[in-house]
Design a protein around this motif. Structure first.
Motif, PDB file in Angstrom:
ATOM      1  N   PRO A  28      12.892  -1.114   1.595  1.00 11.57           N
ATOM      2  CA  PRO A  28      11.927  -2.207   1.770  1.00 11.57           C
ATOM      3  C   PRO A  28      12.214  -3.306   0.755  1.00 11.57           C
ATOM      4  O   PRO A  28      12.636  -3.006  -0.380  1.00 11.57           O
ATOM      5  CB  PRO A  28      10.573  -1.568   1.475  1.00 11.57           C
ATOM      6  N   CYS A  29      11.989  -4.550   1.117  1.00 11.91           N
ATOM      7  CA  CYS A  29      12.327  -5.624   0.187  1.00 11.91           C
ATOM      8  C   CYS A  29      11.727  -6.947   0.633  1.00 11.91           C
ATOM      9  O   CYS A  29      11.125  -7.043   1.698  1.00 11.91           O
ATOM     10  CB  CYS A  29      13.846  -5.759   0.054  1.00 11.91           C
ATOM     11  N   ARG A  30      11.916  -7.917  -0.240  1.00 11.72           N
ATOM     12  CA  ARG A  30      11.576  -9.314   0.052  1.00 11.72           C
ATOM     13  C   ARG A  30      12.889 -10.045   0.313  1.00 11.72           C
ATOM     14  O   ARG A  30      13.828  -9.958  -0.490  1.00 11.72           O
ATOM     15  CB  ARG A  30      10.858  -9.922  -1.155  1.00 11.72           C
ATOM     16  N   ILE A  31      12.945 -10.766   1.424  1.00 12.26           N
ATOM     17  CA  ILE A  31      14.129 -11.555   1.765  1.00 12.26           C
ATOM     18  C   ILE A  31      13.721 -13.017   1.667  1.00 12.26           C
ATOM     19  O   ILE A  31      12.700 -13.423   2.251  1.00 12.26           O
ATOM     20  CB  ILE A  31      14.598 -11.214   3.194  1.00 12.26           C
ATOM     21  N   THR A  32      14.468 -13.784   0.889  1.00 10.80           N
ATOM     22  CA  THR A  32      14.181 -15.217   0.835  1.00 10.80           C
ATOM     23  C   THR A  32      15.347 -15.966   1.447  1.00 10.80           C
ATOM     24  O   THR A  32      16.517 -15.619   1.232  1.00 10.80           O
ATOM     25  CB  THR A  32      13.931 -15.714  -0.603  1.00 10.80           C
ATOM     26  N   VAL A  33      15.042 -16.971   2.244  1.00 10.40           N
ATOM     27  CA  VAL A  33      16.053 -17.769   2.944  1.00 10.40           C
ATOM     28  C   VAL A  33      15.776 -19.231   2.620  1.00 10.40           C
ATOM     29  O   VAL A  33      14.701 -19.748   2.968  1.00 10.40           O
ATOM     30  CB  VAL A  33      16.007 -17.531   4.468  1.00 10.40           C
ATOM     31  N   ALA A  34      16.740 -19.867   1.931  1.00 10.01           N
ATOM     32  CA  ALA A  34      16.537 -21.248   1.487  1.00 10.01           C
ATOM     33  C   ALA A  34      17.598 -22.166   2.085  1.00 10.01           C
ATOM     34  O   ALA A  34      18.750 -21.774   2.281  1.00 10.01           O
ATOM     35  CB  ALA A  34      16.591 -21.319  -0.041  1.00 10.01           C
ATOM     36  N   CYS A  35      17.199 -23.386   2.379  1.00 11.01           N
ATOM     37  CA  CYS A  35      18.128 -24.418   2.851  1.00 11.01           C
ATOM     38  C   CYS A  35      18.961 -24.896   1.657  1.00 11.01           C
ATOM     39  O   CYS A  35      18.603 -24.639   0.505  1.00 11.01           O
ATOM     40  CB  CYS A  35      17.349 -25.573   3.450  1.00 11.01           C
ATOM     41  N   ALA A  84       5.328  -2.409  -0.291  1.00  8.97           N
ATOM     42  CA  ALA A  84       6.596  -1.664  -0.270  1.00  8.97           C
ATOM     43  C   ALA A  84       7.744  -2.560  -0.730  1.00  8.97           C
ATOM     44  O   ALA A  84       8.627  -2.133  -1.478  1.00  8.97           O
ATOM     45  CB  ALA A  84       6.853  -1.122   1.137  1.00  8.97           C
ATOM     46  N   GLY A  85       7.701  -3.807  -0.305  1.00  8.81           N
ATOM     47  CA  GLY A  85       8.793  -4.738  -0.616  1.00  8.81           C
ATOM     48  C   GLY A  85       8.855  -5.152  -2.072  1.00  8.81           C
ATOM     49  O   GLY A  85       9.912  -5.540  -2.562  1.00  8.81           O
ATOM     50  N   GLU A  86       7.720  -5.079  -2.786  1.00  9.88           N
ATOM     51  CA  GLU A  86       7.722  -5.433  -4.209  1.00  9.88           C
ATOM     52  C   GLU A  86       7.764  -4.190  -5.095  1.00  9.88           C
ATOM     53  O   GLU A  86       7.700  -4.295  -6.319  1.00  9.88           O
ATOM     54  CB  GLU A  86       6.501  -6.294  -4.563  1.00  9.88           C
ATOM     55  N   SER A 107      -4.167   4.004   6.504  1.00  4.44           N
ATOM     56  CA  SER A 107      -3.757   4.038   7.916  1.00  4.44           C
ATOM     57  C   SER A 107      -2.816   2.880   8.226  1.00  4.44           C
ATOM     58  O   SER A 107      -1.889   3.028   9.034  1.00  4.44           O
ATOM     59  CB  SER A 107      -4.969   4.062   8.843  1.00  4.44           C
ATOM     60  N   ALA A 108      -3.021   1.736   7.600  1.00  5.34           N
ATOM     61  CA  ALA A 108      -2.094   0.612   7.821  1.00  5.34           C
ATOM     62  C   ALA A 108      -0.701   0.975   7.296  1.00  5.34           C
ATOM     63  O   ALA A 108       0.321   0.658   7.931  1.00  5.34           O
ATOM     64  CB  ALA A 108      -2.602  -0.641   7.135  1.00  5.34           C
ATOM     65  N   ALA A 109      -0.666   1.663   6.143  1.00  2.00           N
ATOM     66  CA  ALA A 109       0.638   2.056   5.587  1.00  2.00           C
ATOM     67  C   ALA A 109       1.357   3.030   6.519  1.00  2.00           C
ATOM     68  O   ALA A 109       2.584   2.947   6.711  1.00  2.00           O
ATOM     69  CB  ALA A 109       0.436   2.680   4.205  1.00  2.00           C
ATOM     70  N   MET A 110       0.574   3.942   7.125  1.00  2.00           N
ATOM     71  CA  MET A 110       1.175   4.866   8.096  1.00  2.00           C
ATOM     72  C   MET A 110       1.683   4.086   9.313  1.00  2.00           C
ATOM     73  O   MET A 110       2.818   4.269   9.770  1.00  2.00           O
ATOM     74  CB  MET A 110       0.128   5.902   8.558  1.00  2.00           C
ATOM     75  N   ALA A 111       0.827   3.213   9.833  1.00  2.00           N
ATOM     76  CA  ALA A 111       1.161   2.497  11.065  1.00  2.00           C
ATOM     77  C   ALA A 111       2.392   1.605  10.881  1.00  2.00           C
ATOM     78  O   ALA A 111       3.186   1.433  11.816  1.00  2.00           O
ATOM     79  CB  ALA A 111      -0.034   1.652  11.513  1.00  2.00           C
ATOM     80  N   MET A 112       2.551   1.049   9.690  1.00  2.00           N
ATOM     81  CA  MET A 112       3.675   0.136   9.461  1.00  2.00           C
ATOM     82  C   MET A 112       4.905   0.872   8.920  1.00  2.00           C
ATOM     83  O   MET A 112       5.917   0.249   8.587  1.00  2.00           O
ATOM     84  CB  MET A 112       3.261  -0.982   8.492  1.00  2.00           C
ATOM     85  N   GLY A 113       4.815   2.191   8.802  1.00  2.00           N
ATOM     86  CA  GLY A 113       5.981   2.987   8.424  1.00  2.00           C
ATOM     87  C   GLY A 113       6.369   2.899   6.963  1.00  2.00           C
ATOM     88  O   GLY A 113       7.530   3.145   6.612  1.00  2.00           O
ATOM     89  N   VAL A 114       5.413   2.572   6.070  1.00  2.00           N
ATOM     90  CA  VAL A 114       5.775   2.409   4.654  1.00  2.00           C
ATOM     91  C   VAL A 114       5.001   3.354   3.726  1.00  2.00           C
ATOM     92  O   VAL A 114       5.072   3.206   2.504  1.00  2.00           O
ATOM     93  CB  VAL A 114       5.571   0.947   4.183  1.00  2.00           C
TER      94      VAL A 114
END
Ligand SMILES: [Zn+2]
Ligand SMILES: [Zn+2]
Length: 536
Positions: free
Chosen positions: A65-72, A178-180, A198-205
């Motif tokens: 899990p992670c944070r992806i940053t996309v910059a111009c 999860a990403g941080e 339950s949100a953590a279960m539902a989102m697989g993290v």
């Protein structure tokens, strides 16, 4: 009811009180007993390319899990949309993924793509050209900061879904956690008990963290986080106006172990806990009769940075000098996906952490209450005294010189330039940190003269702030001066030195009272007694 609403822009809502059209609608939905759904994203950019990003752990090769940053090229955030069906939290230039994969729609062009996983991990960054059609990029990040035996806890977290402001829905929140790399997230929605399980279960993290149910008891006389609390229990009365009734009411919440005073230097509902009219910054004396009996106070709230970074520390030091056992805490207070990063401010708690999905919450609370906690916003500062890790403990120095081993860590993309040690609020060590390239920024032992009387020790490391899009420190939203210098910081909690060897701890205030009693206010005797004391 939410279709067609425009997502909030960064900073569009005064925090933390709701405001604006979206927030009013959200508040109305909450008042009606509902939860708030995400604002709909505008249609994808056109023409759109499909960019597939895959991020793996450098050592295990597993998706992470992670944070992806996309910059111009000019640094502005890319115009991103999640591909249909993608389980992501996406904002301009940012996508959080719970499984290391992100399918993103964006206009063709050149981009800088970076992957991070919060404070403990490294950074991988590529420049790519995306043509119309499909493109893909693979990135690898690895652990850089050694936090074995320390659970990464954020004691202060919100969602749009339950708190009704900010922009991060519950499903997005668990992806950002999860990403941080937060292992022990405490849900602290305003005057509500809510569970992210339950949100953590539902989102697989769910395997990445252990959710804790808490509550930000949001009152006209300050905001207090309490946790853990029983999900089904009634939240404490948040209309009480005096702490002498409010704090016991908070402690009576079923399950409650830890009570933390939040953002003590900020103004909410016309009340600032450490306002000089009610709190004497030099002595820690309450000027309005309030008892400071909470277990912890936020020194860092990365969602509400201070113009004067060290102000919360000075207030805390004065409370320690009065003999209060209040743990220093770091937290994010994030209501957002990207406007304020979750887990940027955080607290490391000493406990068994080999399985992030089953952190022993009771053990983590024991550590917080005992002061076995490290405050982090970009740095991890640790201290061993005469060879021992002894946060919250009373140590009897054996020799005239006390050996203080200082270790400062951060990922390689963060720098540190200074570490200090305070004894009873007086700085006794001030070292520059010259080599910022490696993850261990400093590991050095200094010898200091044993104080003549009991003293607490706290180490604080600081460094230049991060402003790049993968982990930007955000400016204070209640600035007290026009200039703000972003700084990263890491702090220990106190180690107590029984310098006079009597087997007990005497706070500076207690020592002063003893001196005054002994000399019975005889000025000559007082001067003689004071001459026996040192600055610490
Ligand atoms: Zn608050
Ligand atoms: Zn809050």
């Amino acid at each position: 009811m939410t279709a067609g609403l425009v997502p909030l822009r960064r900073g569009a809502v005064p925090r933390p009180l709701p405001g604006g059209r979206w927030a009013r609608l959200a508040a109305a939905a909450l008042a009606a007993g509902g939860a708030v759904a995400a604002p709909a994203l505008p249609p994808p950019p056109s023409p759109a390319a499909l960019l597939s990003v895959h991020v793996r752990d450098r050592s295990t090769g597993e998706p992470v899990p992670c944070r992806i940053t996309v910059a111009c090229p000019g640094g502005s955030p890319a115009d991103l949309r999640p591909a249909p069906g993608a389980r992501l939290a996406v904002r301009p230039g940012v996508a959080y993924t719970g499984d290391g994969a992100a399918s993103l729609l964006l206009p063709p062009g050149e981009y800088a793509v970076a992957a991070t996983r919060g404070f403990e991990y490294g950074l991988d960054r590529r420049l790519i050209r995306v043509a119309e059609g499909r493109a893909s990029v693979e990135l690898r990040i690895g652990r850089e900061v050694d936090t074995a035996g320390w659970a990464a806890c954020d004691t202060h977290i919100h969602t749009l879904t339950y708190s009704g402001h900010g922009d991060c829905t519950l499903d997005e929140r668990v992806l950002t956690l999860a990403g941080e790399g937060i292992e022990l997230p405490v849900a602290t929605e305003h005057n509500l008990h809510r569970d992210y399980e339950s949100a953590a279960m539902a989102m697989g993290v769910r395997r990445w963290f252990t959710p804790v149910v808490g509550n930000e008891v949001t009152t006209p006389v300050g905001h207090f986080n309490v946790f853990p609390v029983s999900l089904g229990a009634s939240p404490p009365n948040h209309t009480l106006l005096d702490w002498q009734r409010l704090l016991p009411a908070i402690r009576r919440t079923p399950g409650a172990r830890c009570v933390i005073l939040n953002h003590p230097a900020d103004l909410h509902s016309g009340f600032r806990p450490t306002d000089p009219v009610r709190f004497h910054p030099g002595s820690g004396e309450s000027l309005d009769g309030r008892e400071w009996t909470m277990d912890g106070m936020e020194l860092v709230n990365s969602g509400a940075q201070q113009s004067d970074l060290m102000r919360p520390w000075r207030d805390w030091f004065s409370l320690l000098n009065r003999g209060r056992r209040i743990a220093g805490i770091g937290a994010s207070d994030s209501h957002d996906v990207d406007a304020f990063l979750v887990g940027q401010g955080r607290t490391y708690l000493r406990c068994q952490d080999s399985r992030p999905d089953s952190i022993p919450v009771a053990q983590a609370c024991d550590s917080l209450l005992a002061g076995r906690a490290l405050v982090s916003c970009g740095l991890l500062a640790e201290m061993r005294v005469d060879g021992r890790e002894a946060y919250g403990e009373l140590l009897r120095p054996a020799r005239e010189r006390v050996a203080i081993r200082l270790r400062v860590q951060a990922p390689r993309w963060i720098r540190a330039d200074r570490v200090e040690v305070y004894a009873n609020g007086t700085r006794i060590v001030d070292l520059p940190i010259l080599h910022g390239e490696s993850a261990v920024k400093l590991d050095r032992t200094v010898a200091v003269r044993r104080p003549r009387h009991d003293a607490w020790l706290v180490a604080v490391a600081t460094g230049p702030g991060v402003t790049e899009p993968h982990w930007p420190l955000r400016p204070p939203y209640q600035p007290t001066r026009s200039h703000w210098e972003p700084r990263v910081v890491g702090s220990t909690n106190p180690v107590y030195l029984d310098a006079d060897g009597d087997g007990r701890w005497a706070s500076p205030r207690e020592q002063a009272q003893a001196v005054m009693a002994a000399v019975r206010l005889d000025p000559d005797a007082l001067m003689a007694a004071l001459a026996q004391r040192d600055d610490a």
